[in-house]
Structures are given as structure tokens and as C-alpha cells.
Design an enzyme around this catalytic site. Structure first.
Site, short mmCIF file in Angstrom:
data_model
loop_
_atom_site.label_atom_id
_atom_site.label_comp_id
_atom_site.label_asym_id
_atom_site.label_seq_id
_atom_site.Cartn_x
_atom_site.Cartn_y
_atom_site.Cartn_z
N SER A 43 0.80 -1.23 0.00
CA SER A 43 0.00 0.00 0.00
C SER A 43 0.83 1.27 0.00
O SER A 43 0.34 2.33 -0.38
CB SER A 43 -0.94 0.01 1.21
OG SER A 43 -0.20 -0.13 2.41
N ASP A 337 -4.49 7.01 8.57
CA ASP A 337 -5.27 5.99 9.27
C ASP A 337 -4.34 5.29 10.26
O ASP A 337 -3.27 5.81 10.57
CB ASP A 337 -5.96 5.03 8.30
CG ASP A 337 -4.99 4.23 7.43
OD1 ASP A 337 -3.80 4.12 7.81
OD2 ASP A 337 -5.40 3.71 6.38
N HIS A 340 -1.20 3.92 7.74
CA HIS A 340 -0.58 4.59 6.60
C HIS A 340 -0.28 6.07 6.87
O HIS A 340 -1.11 6.79 7.43
CB HIS A 340 -1.51 4.48 5.39
CG HIS A 340 -1.83 3.06 5.04
ND1 HIS A 340 -3.01 2.45 5.43
CD2 HIS A 340 -1.12 2.13 4.35
CE1 HIS A 340 -3.01 1.19 4.99
NE2 HIS A 340 -1.88 0.97 4.34
#
Length: 361
Positions: A43, A337, A340
Site C-alpha cells: 500500500s 489511518d 498509513h
């Protein structure tokens, strides 16, 4: 009118002009210049490939993307741009790095770079299988497909030139450590060190595949301070008795990250020597992140142990959803979040990469 009064105005004009030309000058200073940017991993470099595969690990919904142009949730796990977006724009390649699976990406777009990465994935195939995302081997097959497409448009010679002078970024490993060592399944390796060695063997094989495909500029990101990710801090506050009720980093996980990064540095040095004509470089993301955690005011940050989304304790991906409340000013948050970094943090990581990598490319 005193002609000296014009000097500050002229000086300001030339400074602005220099700054406007900076992205191109960074690339122009390299010989040969970087032709494209290709990203593989998780990610941290996924621009939205997971939007187009059957997985719950998606971020193509608000509040993700709230700082992106037009406040668009693109599938990036952040409020805005990733480090690879900043790198692509700083090199003068394109404003942002698109996801390979995005239908709007045309074959000619591939010539300046795309991301093949998949959020929730890792170097270990079991990691991607747990999250139903793209394994590194699947990402590799998409790269091979992209190469065929480029050759069909510009021919073998030009495609080979693009690949030879492109910058390849591999960024993965955090999910492997959290899924397979710390959080979810029983550890199947003798020790953390053994599992790290297994992950590093995967990097070696992948880097060699890139080299044999024509890549000569390869950079591999190390691990972040995993124990300081908000989700890990939350879990640590329950698992470790002395941390109960306190939001502090899980230090043994950070120690593991530093050990891994030391091994990775040695591996990239060996690969540079072994793979003739190549530059395989270690990308340090641990140092800029830990510096932001220890010295937040230096970066204009106020919150480093919680994410901006929801409570900031555990929300990520499907749990960070359109009805989640968000912080008032995300630019003051290190994390968007519970896992991340924010766009602000990614911009710092990209700036660090430009300063430390490009003198060696």
C-alpha cells in the site's frame, strides 16, 4: 527611484524561477536522466490497483483522498499523494504515478511509469493470499505484460532504453512482519531473524529478475518503525502490561525493523557488486519517520500516535469509511489511518529519498 530597490524584486523573481525549474533540474543532473518510475510492493506505493481486483483491502472511498486534487479517493491509502507520486513529479515525469490496472492508463503512459503494487500484499506470498491481493509474482507478470505493450507501440529498442534508465522501486515487508510475525498467525519460522532472511531472499530474487529484464536502477525501501504505527501502538497497549493505557511505541518491533534494515543495506550493496552495471540502493524510510515522531514540531506536526481517520486507533481500509469522522487538519498528523502515513509524511519521505538516493543514481 533608487535602482537598488529593484534588486530584491529581481532576486525574488529568479528564486521563484529556479524553484519552478527544480523538478526537471533534478533529473537533468542525472546521466542519463530517469526515463520512468515503476513501483512494486504494498500500500505504500499502490496508486489504486486494488480497485480492480476482488479484495476488501480498498481505499477508493472517502475520507481517503481528501487532500488529493479534486478531493478524489483514488485507491491510495492516504489523504493524498504517496511518496512515489512526489518522486514522479520531482523527476518531471508526470504529476502522479498511476495504477497499472486503471483502465484510463494508456500504453504510452507506461513509458513514463506506473505502479504495479497492491495494498495488503508483501514479499511473502502468504501475506497477499491472506488479504486476497496481488502477490509479487502477479505484479511481475503485469510488468511483463506492460513491456509487451510498450514494445508494440515504440519497438524493442526504445522500450529497452526506457527500462534501462528507469527507476524501479520495491516497497514491501511491513505487512509480512505484522501478519506473519506480530498479529495474526502463529510464527512458522524459528526466529524473527530467520523470517527476515526469508523476506530478503525474496527481494534478492525479485531484484535479479528486474536486472535480467534490463533494469539498472533499483531501489528497495526498508521497514518503517513498525512499533510506532498507530495500530501496533494500540495492540501493544493491550498486549504489553507496562504499556496498558499508554500510547507508546512497541520498541522490540522497532528493533526488529532496524535489524532488517541493516541486513537489507548489506544485501543491496552485494547486489550492486554482483549485478554488473547496476545500482541497487537502499531507501531509508525508518529515519525520516522516526525523526517526525521524535521531533514533530520541526515538521509542523502535532499528532504522531493516532491516525486522522476515526478514532485513529485501529481504522484502516474498510474500517476507515465514508461515515468516519476525520481530524480537522490532516497536515498536522503523521498518519492518516492507523497504518498509513499522511500526504504530509509522504512528502517528507520523498524529499529524504531525493536527497539521499539521487547523488548515487
Amino acid at each position: 527611484m533608487n535602482p537598488n530597490h529593484k534588486k530584491p524584486i529581481l532576486l525574488t523573481f529568479f528564486i521563484i524561477l529556479l524553484l519552478l525549474q527544480l523538478p526537471n533540474s533534478i533529473n537533468a543532473s542525472l546521466f542519463p536522466p530517469v526515463t520512468a518510475l515503476y513501483a512494486f510492493g504494498d500500500s505504500t506505493v499502490d496508486s489504486g490497483n486494488n480497485n480492480y481486483i476482488p479484495t476488501i483491502f480498498r481505499s477508493n472511498h472517502p475520507p481517503y483522498g481528501k487532500s488529493f486534487p479534486a478531493k478524489l479517493p483514488t485507491g491510495r491509502f492516504s489523504d493524498g499523494k504517496l511518496a512515489t507520486d512526489f518522486l514522479a513529479s520531482s523527476l518531471g515525469l508526470k504529476p502522479t504515478l498511476p495504477a497499472y490496472l486503471n483502465p484510463s492508463v494508456k500504453t504510452r503512459d507506461l513509458l513514463t511509469g506506473v505502479s504495479f503494487a497492491s495494498a495488503g500484499g508483501g514479499l511473502d506470498d502468504r501475506t497477499a493470499m491472506l488479504s486476497s491481493t496481488l502477490t509479487m509474482d502477479r505484479q511481475w507478470r503485469f510488468f511483463e505484460e506492460a513491456v509487451r505493450k510498450m514494445k508494440s507501440v515504440v519497438g524493442d529498442s526504445e522500450t529497452n532504453r526506457v527500462i534501462k534508465n528507469a527507476l524501479f522501486v520495491i516497497s514491501a515487508g511491513t505487512n509480512d512482519m505484522t501478519y506473519n510475525v506480530y498479529d495474526h498467525v502463529p510464527r512458522s519460522f524459528i526466529s524473527v531473524s530467520d523470517y527476515q532472511d526469508y523476506l530478503l531472499s525474496k527481494i534478492q530474487v525479485f531484484a535479479q529478475r528486474l536486472y535480467h529484464a534490463g533494469a539498472r536502477r533499483i531501489t528497495v525501501a526498508g521497514l518503517p518503525p513498525i512499533g510506532c504505527l498507530p495500530g501496533q501502538v494500540t495492540l501493544g497497549s493491550f498486549i504489553t502490561p507496562r504499556n496498558l493505557g499508554h500510547r507508546i511505541c512497541t520498541e522490540h518491533q522497532n528493533t526488529d525493523s532496524r535489524l532488517y534494515n541493516q541486513k537489507l543495506q548489506k544485501l543491496t550493496n552485494r547486489l550492486s557488486q554482483k549485478l554488473r552495471g547496476s545500482k541497487v540502493l537502499y531507501l531509508d524510510i525508518y529515519s525520516p519517520l522516526i525523526d517526525m515522531i521524535k521531533h514533530p514540531l520541526k515538521y509542523g506536526l502535532e499528532e504522531t500516535s493516532r491516525g486522522c481517520c476515526g478514532t485513529g486507533l485501529l481504522e484502516a481500509g474498510p474500517l476507515c469509511e465514508p461515515l468516519s469522522r476525520t481530524c480537522e487538519d490532516v497536515s498536522k498528523y503523521l498518519f492518516f489511518d492507523s497504518v498509513h502515513p499522511s500526504q504530509k509524511a509522504y512528502s517528507v519521505i520523498a524529499r529524504s529519498a531525493l536527497q539521499n538516493l539521487f547523488p548515487h543514481l
